[in-house]
Design a protein around this motif. Structure first.
Motif, PDB file in Angstrom:
ATOM      1  N   ALA A 261      11.549  15.208   8.402  1.00  0.00           N
ATOM      2  CA  ALA A 261      10.829  16.466   8.237  1.00  0.00           C
ATOM      3  C   ALA A 261      11.796  17.581   7.851  1.00  0.00           C
ATOM      4  CB  ALA A 261      10.094  16.810   9.525  1.00  0.00           C
ATOM      5  N   PHE A 262      12.955  17.542   8.489  1.00  0.00           N
ATOM      6  CA  PHE A 262      13.935  18.589   8.246  1.00  0.00           C
ATOM      7  C   PHE A 262      14.378  18.574   6.782  1.00  0.00           C
ATOM      8  CE2 PHE A 262      18.179  20.528   8.574  1.00  0.00           C
ATOM      9  CZ  PHE A 262      17.801  21.718   9.158  1.00  0.00           C
ATOM     10  N   ASN A 263      14.600  17.359   6.260  1.00  0.00           N
ATOM     11  CA  ASN A 263      15.032  17.247   4.873  1.00  0.00           C
ATOM     12  C   ASN A 263      13.978  17.767   3.906  1.00  0.00           C
ATOM     13  OD1 ASN A 263      17.452  16.261   5.628  1.00  0.00           O
ATOM     14  ND2 ASN A 263      16.858  14.097   5.446  1.00  0.00           N
ATOM     15  N   LEU A 264      12.734  17.644   4.328  1.00  0.00           N
ATOM     16  CA  LEU A 264      11.661  18.166   3.488  1.00  0.00           C
ATOM     17  C   LEU A 264      11.501  19.668   3.683  1.00  0.00           C
ATOM     18  CD1 LEU A 264       9.055  15.316   4.030  1.00  0.00           C
ATOM     19  CD2 LEU A 264      10.429  15.737   1.977  1.00  0.00           C
ATOM     20  N   GLY A 265      12.323  20.208   4.536  1.00  0.00           N
ATOM     21  CA  GLY A 265      12.274  21.641   4.769  1.00  0.00           C
ATOM     22  C   GLY A 265      11.249  22.032   5.813  1.00  0.00           C
ATOM     23  N   ASP A 266      10.598  21.026   6.415  1.00  0.00           N
ATOM     24  CA  ASP A 266       9.566  21.349   7.403  1.00  0.00           C
ATOM     25  C   ASP A 266      10.169  21.393   8.806  1.00  0.00           C
ATOM     26  OD1 ASP A 266       7.307  21.744   8.858  1.00  0.00           O
ATOM     27  OD2 ASP A 266       6.452  19.757   8.481  1.00  0.00           O
ATOM     28  N   TYR A 267      10.895  22.439   9.058  1.00  0.00           N
ATOM     29  CA  TYR A 267      11.584  22.560  10.333  1.00  0.00           C
ATOM     30  C   TYR A 267      10.596  22.602  11.487  1.00  0.00           C
ATOM     31  CZ  TYR A 267      14.377  24.401  14.115  1.00  0.00           C
ATOM     32  OH  TYR A 267      14.979  24.574  15.316  1.00  0.00           O
ATOM     33  N   TYR A 268       9.544  23.381  11.328  1.00  0.00           N
ATOM     34  CA  TYR A 268       8.574  23.505  12.430  1.00  0.00           C
ATOM     35  C   TYR A 268       7.851  22.188  12.683  1.00  0.00           C
ATOM     36  CZ  TYR A 268       9.568  28.370  12.884  1.00  0.00           C
ATOM     37  OH  TYR A 268      10.224  29.531  13.125  1.00  0.00           O
ATOM     38  N   GLY A 269       7.571  21.485  11.576  1.00  0.00           N
ATOM     39  CA  GLY A 269       6.946  20.173  11.709  1.00  0.00           C
ATOM     40  C   GLY A 269       7.816  19.246  12.540  1.00  0.00           C
ATOM     41  N   ALA A 270       9.113  19.313  12.274  1.00  0.00           N
ATOM     42  CA  ALA A 270      10.049  18.457  13.002  1.00  0.00           C
ATOM     43  C   ALA A 270      10.036  18.803  14.484  1.00  0.00           C
ATOM     44  CB  ALA A 270      11.456  18.623  12.440  1.00  0.00           C
ATOM     45  N   VAL A 271      10.109  20.066  14.774  1.00  0.00           N
ATOM     46  CA  VAL A 271      10.120  20.511  16.159  1.00  0.00           C
ATOM     47  C   VAL A 271       8.808  20.146  16.839  1.00  0.00           C
ATOM     48  CG1 VAL A 271      10.220  22.515  17.683  1.00  0.00           C
ATOM     49  CG2 VAL A 271      11.745  22.360  15.696  1.00  0.00           C
ATOM     50  N   ASN A 272       7.731  20.283  16.067  1.00  0.00           N
ATOM     51  CA  ASN A 272       6.412  19.987  16.594  1.00  0.00           C
ATOM     52  C   ASN A 272       6.286  18.522  17.006  1.00  0.00           C
ATOM     53  OD1 ASN A 272       4.051  21.068  17.353  1.00  0.00           O
ATOM     54  ND2 ASN A 272       2.994  20.627  15.421  1.00  0.00           N
ATOM     55  N   ALA A 273       6.772  17.636  16.137  1.00  0.00           N
ATOM     56  CA  ALA A 273       6.727  16.209  16.432  1.00  0.00           C
ATOM     57  C   ALA A 273       7.497  15.938  17.711  1.00  0.00           C
ATOM     58  CB  ALA A 273       7.334  15.415  15.276  1.00  0.00           C
ATOM     59  N   LYS A 274       8.600  16.622  17.854  1.00  0.00           N
ATOM     60  CA  LYS A 274       9.440  16.435  19.032  1.00  0.00           C
ATOM     61  C   LYS A 274       8.684  16.874  20.283  1.00  0.00           C
ATOM     62  CE  LYS A 274      13.833  18.244  20.789  1.00  0.00           C
ATOM     63  NZ  LYS A 274      14.249  17.102  21.593  1.00  0.00           N
ATOM     64  N   MET A 275       8.064  18.051  20.186  1.00  0.00           N
ATOM     65  CA  MET A 275       7.351  18.553  21.363  1.00  0.00           C
ATOM     66  C   MET A 275       6.177  17.652  21.706  1.00  0.00           C
ATOM     67  SD  MET A 275       7.641  22.615  21.473  1.00  0.00           S
ATOM     68  CE  MET A 275       6.014  22.844  20.881  1.00  0.00           C
ATOM     69  N   TYR A 276       5.502  17.182  20.646  1.00  0.00           N
ATOM     70  CA  TYR A 276       4.346  16.321  20.851  1.00  0.00           C
ATOM     71  C   TYR A 276       4.768  15.048  21.582  1.00  0.00           C
ATOM     72  CZ  TYR A 276      -0.141  14.197  19.936  1.00  0.00           C
ATOM     73  OH  TYR A 276      -1.373  13.628  20.082  1.00  0.00           O
ATOM     74  N   SER A 277       5.870  14.461  21.142  1.00  0.00           N
ATOM     75  CA  SER A 277       6.345  13.233  21.774  1.00  0.00           C
ATOM     76  C   SER A 277       6.729  13.487  23.222  1.00  0.00           C
ATOM     77  CB  SER A 277       7.561  12.686  21.034  1.00  0.00           C
ATOM     78  OG  SER A 277       7.227  12.446  19.693  1.00  0.00           O
ATOM     79  N   GLU A 278       7.406  14.602  23.432  1.00  0.00           N
ATOM     80  CA  GLU A 278       7.908  14.853  24.777  1.00  0.00           C
ATOM     81  C   GLU A 278       6.804  15.174  25.769  1.00  0.00           C
ATOM     82  OE1 GLU A 278      11.203  17.546  24.384  1.00  0.00           O
ATOM     83  OE2 GLU A 278      12.431  15.961  23.495  1.00  0.00           O
ATOM     84  N   ASN A 279       5.649  15.557  25.230  1.00  0.00           N
ATOM     85  CA  ASN A 279       4.501  15.818  26.089  1.00  0.00           C
ATOM     86  C   ASN A 279       4.191  14.658  27.015  1.00  0.00           C
ATOM     87  OD1 ASN A 279       3.535  18.319  25.820  1.00  0.00           O
ATOM     88  ND2 ASN A 279       2.157  17.854  24.121  1.00  0.00           N
ATOM     89  N   ILE A 280       4.472  13.454  26.528  1.00  0.00           N
ATOM     90  CA  ILE A 280       4.043  12.260  27.251  1.00  0.00           C
ATOM     91  C   ILE A 280       4.623  12.209  28.661  1.00  0.00           C
ATOM     92  CG2 ILE A 280       4.257   9.736  27.287  1.00  0.00           C
ATOM     93  CD1 ILE A 280       3.514   9.676  24.436  1.00  0.00           C
ATOM     94  N   SER A 281       5.862  12.618  28.825  1.00  0.00           N
ATOM     95  CA  SER A 281       6.400  12.597  30.193  1.00  0.00           C
ATOM     96  C   SER A 281       6.497  14.001  30.788  1.00  0.00           C
ATOM     97  CB  SER A 281       7.757  11.887  30.230  1.00  0.00           C
ATOM     98  OG  SER A 281       8.645  12.481  29.328  1.00  0.00           O
ATOM     99  N   LYS A 282       5.680  14.905  30.296  1.00  0.00           N
ATOM    100  CA  LYS A 282       5.720  16.288  30.803  1.00  0.00           C
ATOM    101  C   LYS A 282       5.196  16.427  32.219  1.00  0.00           C
ATOM    102  CE  LYS A 282       7.040  19.720  28.063  1.00  0.00           C
ATOM    103  NZ  LYS A 282       8.408  19.583  27.747  1.00  0.00           N
ATOM    104  N   VAL A 283       3.970  15.947  32.433  1.00  0.00           N
ATOM    105  CA  VAL A 283       3.329  16.360  33.688  1.00  0.00           C
ATOM    106  C   VAL A 283       2.559  15.217  34.349  1.00  0.00           C
ATOM    107  CG1 VAL A 283       1.319  17.311  32.460  1.00  0.00           C
ATOM    108  CG2 VAL A 283       1.834  18.117  34.745  1.00  0.00           C
ATOM    109  N   LEU A 284       2.666  15.190  35.656  1.00  0.00           N
ATOM    110  CA  LEU A 284       1.953  14.206  36.468  1.00  0.00           C
ATOM    111  C   LEU A 284       0.486  14.594  36.570  1.00  0.00           C
ATOM    112  CD1 LEU A 284       1.923  11.945  38.800  1.00  0.00           C
ATOM    113  CD2 LEU A 284       2.246  13.863  40.348  1.00  0.00           C
ATOM    114  N   TYR A 285      -0.386  13.652  36.302  1.00  0.00           N
ATOM    115  CA  TYR A 285      -1.810  13.930  36.484  1.00  0.00           C
ATOM    116  C   TYR A 285      -2.173  13.913  37.957  1.00  0.00           C
ATOM    117  CZ  TYR A 285      -3.426  13.825  31.672  1.00  0.00           C
ATOM    118  OH  TYR A 285      -3.671  14.120  30.355  1.00  0.00           O
ATOM    119  N   PRO A 286      -2.914  14.913  38.403  1.00  0.00           N
ATOM    120  CA  PRO A 286      -3.411  14.882  39.775  1.00  0.00           C
ATOM    121  C   PRO A 286      -4.491  13.807  39.873  1.00  0.00           C
ATOM    122  CG  PRO A 286      -3.711  17.061  38.764  1.00  0.00           C
ATOM    123  CD  PRO A 286      -3.363  16.112  37.675  1.00  0.00           C
TER     124      PRO A 286
END
Ligand code: 4GP
Length: 839
Positions: A261-286
Motif C-alpha cells: 500500500a505504501f508503495n502505491l502511495g496509500d499511506y492511510y490504507g496501509a495504516v488502516n489495514a494494520k489497525m484492522y488486523s490488530e483489532n482482533i486481539s484488542k479487547v476481551l468480549y464480556p
C-alpha cells in the motif's frame, strides 16, 4: 573438525549468580542493578512502579533458568504435551505468586526492606492481567498452576488482549465501565517471540483442483492475512524446577501489506489495514451478552486457535514426530466451545496443507481433542449464523458440512429412521436462519467430553448433550473443578497457611488431602482461638480496604457475609438483597430486636449490555444507602458493594469471609470455584444443591453446611406444573412487603420506576425462582445468625470446612484429566547450570 573448533570456542558459560541466586544479598544487588539498567532510574527519581518493575525483573531472571531447562526437558518426541486452549486466562498478579512458587517470599521481603522499601506495596503496584470474565478464565489459570506443580508438560494458548475485562467504577450506584489499559506501563512477565510468528488467513473463497498424484484437493484463497505474534509467560511450578508456558497471541498486520500500500502511495490504507488486523486481539468480549453477529469474536476465536494449532504442528515436526502420531504427543483441551473451531482447522491443516487422507485426519483429530463444557444456560451455547461463518471461514464451512455428512451417516446407522434425532444431533441448526452449533462440533470432534461438577455432568448427559451421550456414552465423564491452594491459601491467607503448616507440616500445599489432619484440632480451644484471631485479622484488613475504597466503616466483629462473583440473575444476588430488606424491616418494626450484626459484602461485574444485572448492582447500592444510614439500624447491618472485583481483590476477600453465598437456582451453576476458595479459607457456605456445592457439602458434612432451596428435580417439577410467582407473593406477608417496597420507591429515593423491571420480572416470570426459594432462604439465614452466636461451635465448623476441602485442589482435578483424558505424565526437569551460546 570445523564443528569441533566452533564448539570449543563456544565453551559453556556458567549462569551468573546475580541472575539466579536466592540469597538476600544477591537479591538486593540484582534489584538495584535492574532499577538502574532496566528502568534507567536511581533512588532519586524512581517511582513505586519503577521499584516494582525492578523487582519483577529480578524475579523473572530466576524463572528463566527454570523455563529454558523445562523447554529442553520437554522438547522430545516421546513427551506428551497438554495444550490447553482457552479464550480466557485470568491469571491474577504474577509477582507474589512467583515468590511463593520459588519459595523466596521471606528473602525478598528482607531484601526489599533492607533497600528501604516495603514488599507489600510493591506487590500492590502490579496491574493484574484481566484476560478473562470469571470462572472459566480463572479455572484455566488454576489449571496451569497445577500442571506446573505436577511437572506435566503443558502450554496454555490464548489471546493477548490489549484491553482485558473492563475496570468497574460505581457512580451514583450504577456500574460504569472503564477501559483496562493493563499494558500501559509494560508487562515484565512476558517475552515476545516474533521469530515464531504465524500467518492466519481469513475470508475469500475456495477452489478445487486435482494434484500431481491425481487426488481431489481444495485450496483456500483468502481475502486477507493477519499474523499472530506469540508472547510467552513462564508459569512456575511450586518449589520444583518446572516452568511451563502460557503463550498468548497478538494480532498484527503482515508487513508486506503495509509495503504494498505504501508503495502505491496509500499511506492511510496501509495504516488502516494494520489497525484492522490488530483489532482482533484488542479487547476481551464480556460474557452474558448475545454473540450473534459478532464477527470479530469469531475472528478472535479462529485467530488464536489457528495460530496455536500451527504452533503445535510445528513443534511436533521439529522433534521429528509424524503427523499420523500427533495424538500420541499432543492432548488438546477445549476450554468450552470458544476454541472448538480448532476441530475444523486441524482437519484443514491435515487434509489441505499436509495432504493426509480424510479418515486418517479425522482419527487424529478426534484422538487429539477433548472438550469441557462450562454451562447449561441455553443462551450461552455458541452458535454462528451460517452466512457469517461462511464468509469468514469458507473452507471451514465446507469441512464442517463434510464432517456433518459423515457424522449423520454414523447416527443413521446406529438409529435407523430416527430423523428427529438426526436433526437434533446435526452440527447445523436448520430454520429460516441456519447456524453452526459449536457444542456439536466440539462433541463430535472430541474423544472426551466432560462437565465441571458431578451434578453438572449428569445434567449434560440428561439434557444439553443427551443425544451425544446416547450416541457415545463412553466419551462422557465428570471432572469436578478445583482451585490452586498456592494462590488461594498460601498467598492470600499467609497467617492461616502458617498456622496450618505449624500444626500438620507443610505437605498440604502439594497434597491438599492432608488438611484432614486439622480435624483433630477442631475442638482444641487454643487452636480455635488462634483460628478465630486470624479470621479477625483478615476481616480487619478487609474493613480497612473497604474504608479506603468506599469510605464506609464496617465492624470487623460483625458476621462477614460475602457474595462475590459475576452479577447474573441465575446467581441470584437479588435473593440476598431480599433477605437484607427483610432484616431491615424487622429492625424497623422492632428497633430493640436482638440480631447478629452482619456486614453484607458484594462484588462482581455485570456484562455491559446486561441491563438486569446492572440494575441489580444499582439495587444493592440503593439498599446499602438506606440501611447504612438509618439510625434505627444502629450499625447492626451494613451493606457494601465493593467496586472492581478481580483476582487481586479476591485474594483479600476469601480469607476474610465467614459466610459464603452460593445461592444460584439449582441446576444453573455448572460448578462454581469461588465456593471452594471460601470454604478452604474457613467460611461456612449457605447454598443450594447446585454445581459443586453438592460435593462441598458432601465433604464438609451436612451439619457444617447451611442448605436451603429447591433441588434441581424440584425446580423442573415446579416449572412443569406451571410456576406462578404471585402465589408466593400473595401467601407470604414478609415477602410481599419487600416486593412492594421495591415497587414503591422507598428504596430508591422515591424513584418509583427504577426497580419496576425487576419487580415485574419477579412477579410475572421469575425464571430463577427467587420467590419460590425466598422463605427457605430466610429461614436458613436466620439459622446462620443463630449459629454465629455460638462462636466455639462456629469455629469448629469453620475448621472442619477447611480440613475437608482437599478434594477441591486443582491438583486433584488435573491428575484426573491426565489419567482419564490426556494420558500425560510428569517429566522431570533438571536445572541447566550453564548457558551454551551455540548449539
Ligand atoms: C463458569 C461457570 O458458570 C461456573 O459455574 C464454573 O465454575 C466455571 O465456568 C469454571 O468451570 N462459566 C464461565 C463462562 O465462566 O464464561 O461460561
Amino acid at each position: 573438525s570445523d564443528k569441533k573448533t566452533a564448539a570449543a570456542a563456544a565453551a559453556p558459560v556458567q549462569i551468573e549468580d546475580d541472575r539466579t541466586g536466592l540469597s538476600v544479598e544477591t537479591l538486593k544487588r540484582a534489584f538495584a542493578d535492574n532499577l538502574f539498567y532496566i528502568q534507567g532510574k536511581n533512588a532519586d527519581i524512581a517511582t513505586l512502579n519503577d521499584y516494582y518493575m525492578a523487582l519483577a525483573y529480578t524475579v523473572r531472571d530466576r524463572l528463566l533458568q527454570r523455563w529454558l531447562s523445562t523447554i529442553k526437558a520437554q522438547l522430545k518426541p516421546e513427551v506428551k504435551v497438554v495444550y490447553y486452549l482457552s479464550a480466557e486466562f485470568l491469571m491474577g498478579p504474577h509477582l507474589g505468586n512467583n515468590l511463593v512458587s520459588l519459595g523466596i517470599y521471606d528473602q525478598v521481603r528482607q531484601a526489599i526492606q533492607e533497600s528501604g522499601l516495603n514488599l507489600e506495596e510493591l506487590i500492590a503496584q502490579e496491574e493484574e492481567p484481566g484476560l478473562g470474565n470469571g470462572g472459566l478464565g480463572r479455572l484455566a489459570a488454576c489449571y496451569l498452576d497445577s500442571l506446573a506443580a505436577l511437572e506435566i508438560p503443558a502450554v496454555g494458548y490464548g489471546l493477548r488482549y490489549e484491553f482485558g475485562i473492563f475496570d468497574q467504577e460505581i457512580r451514583d450506584g450504577w456500574q460504569v465501565e472503564i477501559t483496562d489499559k493493563w499494558l500501559r506501563y509494560g508487562n515484565p512477565w512476558e517475552i515476545a517471540r516474533p521469530e515464531a510468528t504465524v500467518e492466519v488467513k481469513l475470508g475469500g473463497h475456495t477452489e478445487a483442483f486435482v494434484d500431481g498424484a491425481g487426488r481431489y484437493r481444495v485450496r483456500w484463497i483468502p481475502e486477507r492475512t493477519i499474523v499472530g505474534v506469540p508472547y510467552d509467560t513462564p508459569v512456575l511450578g511450586f518449589k520444583n524446577n518446572a516452568a511451563n508456558t502460557l503463550r498468548l497471541w497478538k494480532a498484527e498486520a503482515p508487513e508486506s501489506f503495509d509495503f504494498q500500500a505504501f508503495n502505491l502511495g496509500d499511506y492511510y490504507g496501509a495504516v488502516n489495514a494494520k489497525m484492522y488486523s490488530e483489532n482482533i486481539s484488542k479487547v476481551l468480549y464480556p460474557n452474558d451478552e448475545p454473540l450473534q453477529g459478532r464477527e470479530l469474536r469469531l475472528e478472535q476465536q479462529f485467530f488464536f486457535v489457528s495460530c496455536s494449532l500451527q504452533d503445535i504442528i510445528r513443534r511436533h515436526l521439529y522433534v521429528g514426530g509424524k503427523l499420523e502420531d500427533l495424538h500420541n504427543s499432543a492432548a488438546i483441551q477445549l476450554n468450552d466451545t470458544h476454541p472448538s473451531i480448532g476441530i475444523a482447522e486441524l482437519m484443514r491443516l491435515l487434509v489441505d496443507e499436509h495432504n493426509i487422507d480424510w479418515d486418517t485426519a479425522w482419527q487424529i483429530t478426534q484422538n487429539t481433542f477433548a472438550y469441557t463444557n462450562h454451562t447449561l444456560l441455553p443462551e450461552a451455547l455458541e452458535r454462528w449464523p451460517l452466512s457469517l461463518f461462511g464468509s469468514l471461514l469458507p473452507r471451514h464451512l465446507e469441512i464442517i458440512f463434510e464432517i456433518n455428512r459423515r457424522f449423520l451417516q454414523e447416527v443413521s446407522a446406529k438409529f435407523p429412521g430416527d430423523t428427529g434425532r438426526l436433526a437434533r444431533l446435526s452440527l447445523i441448526q436448520e430454520g429460516p436462519e441456519k447456524f453452526v452449533r459449536m457444542a456439536h462440533l466440539a462433541s463430535a470432534g472430541s474423544h472426551a467430553i466432560n462437565g465441571v461438577a458431578a451434578l453438572h455432568s449428569e445434567l449434560l448427559k440428561r439434557d444439553v448433550l443427551r443425544d451425544f451421550y446416547e450416541l457415545s456414552p463412553e466419551k462422557f465423564s465428570n471432572k469436578t473443578n478445583g482451585v490452586t491452594p498456592r494462590r488461594w491459601i498460601m498467598l492470600s491467607n499467609p497467617e492461616l497457611a502458617f498456622l496450618i503448616s505449624e500444626s500438620i507440616g507443610d505437605g498440604w500445599i502439594k497434597n491438599l488431602g492432608e488438611l484432614r489432619e486439622l480435624e483433630r484440632f477442631a475442638n482444641d480451644k487454643e487452636f480455635q482461638s488462634r483460628w478465630r484471631q486470624i479470621k479477625l485479622n483478615n476481616k480487619t484488613n478487609l474493613a480497612e480496604y473497604i474504608r479506603k475504597r468506599t469510605g464506609l466503616v464496617v465492624d470487623p466483629h460483625s458476621l462477614f457475609d460475602i457474595q462475590v462473583k459475576r452479577i447474573h440473575e441465575y446467581k441470584r444476588q437479588h435473593l440476598n438483597v431480599l433477605y437484607i430488606i427483610t432484616l431491615y424491616n424487622r429492625l424497623k418494626q422492632n428497633p430493640e430486636l436482638e440480631i447478629t450484626p452482619r456486614t453484607f459484602i458484594f462484588g462482581g461485574k455485570a456484562a455491559p449490555g446486561y441491563f438486569m444485572a446492572k440494575l441489580i448492582i444499582k439495587l444493592i447500592n440503593s439498599v446499602a444507602d438506606v440501611v447504612n444510614n438509618d439510625p434505627d439500624v444502629g450499625g447492626r447491618l451494613k451493606v457494601v458493594f465493593l467496586p472492581d472485583y478481580n483476582v487481586t481483590f479476591g485474594q483479600r476477600v476469601y480469607p476474610a469471609a465467614e459466610l459464603s453465598e452460593q445461592i444460584s437456582t439449582a441446576g444453573k451453576e455448572a460448578s462454581g470455584t469461588g465456593n471452594m476458595k471460601f470454604s478452604m479459607n474457613g467460611a461456612l457456605t449457605i447454598g443450594t444443591l447446585d454445581g459443586a456445592n453438592v460435593e462441598i457439602r458432601e465433604e464438609a458434612g451436612e451439619e457444617n453446611f447451611f442448605l436451603f432451596g429447591l433441588t434441581t428435580e424440584e425446580v423442573y417439577a415446579l416449572k412443569a406444573r406451571g410456576y406462578n410467582p404471585r402465589d408466593y407473593y400473595n401467601g407470604n406477608p414478609a415477602l410481599r412487603q419487600v416486593i412492594d417496597q421495591l415497587a414503591s420507591g422507598v428504596l430508591s429515593s422515591g424513584e418509583t420506576h427504577l426497580f419496576a423491571p425487576l419487580v415485574d420480572h419477579l412477579l410475572n416470570r421469575d425464571e430463577y425462582l427467587l420467590l419460590a426459594d425466598y422463605q427457605s432462604y430466610v429461614e436458613c439465614q436466620d439459622r446462620v445468625g443463630e449459629a454465629y452466636r455460638d462462636q466455639e461451635h462456629w469455629t469448629r465448623m469453620s475448621i472442619l470446612n477447611s480440613a475437608r476441602m482437599g478434594k477441591f485442589s486443582s491438583d486433584r482435578a488435573i491428575r484426573e484429566y491426565c489419567e482419564d483424558i490426556w494420558g500425560a505424565v510428569a517429566v522431570d526437569v533438571v536445572l541447566e547450570e550453564y548457558v551454551q551460546a551455540t548449539a
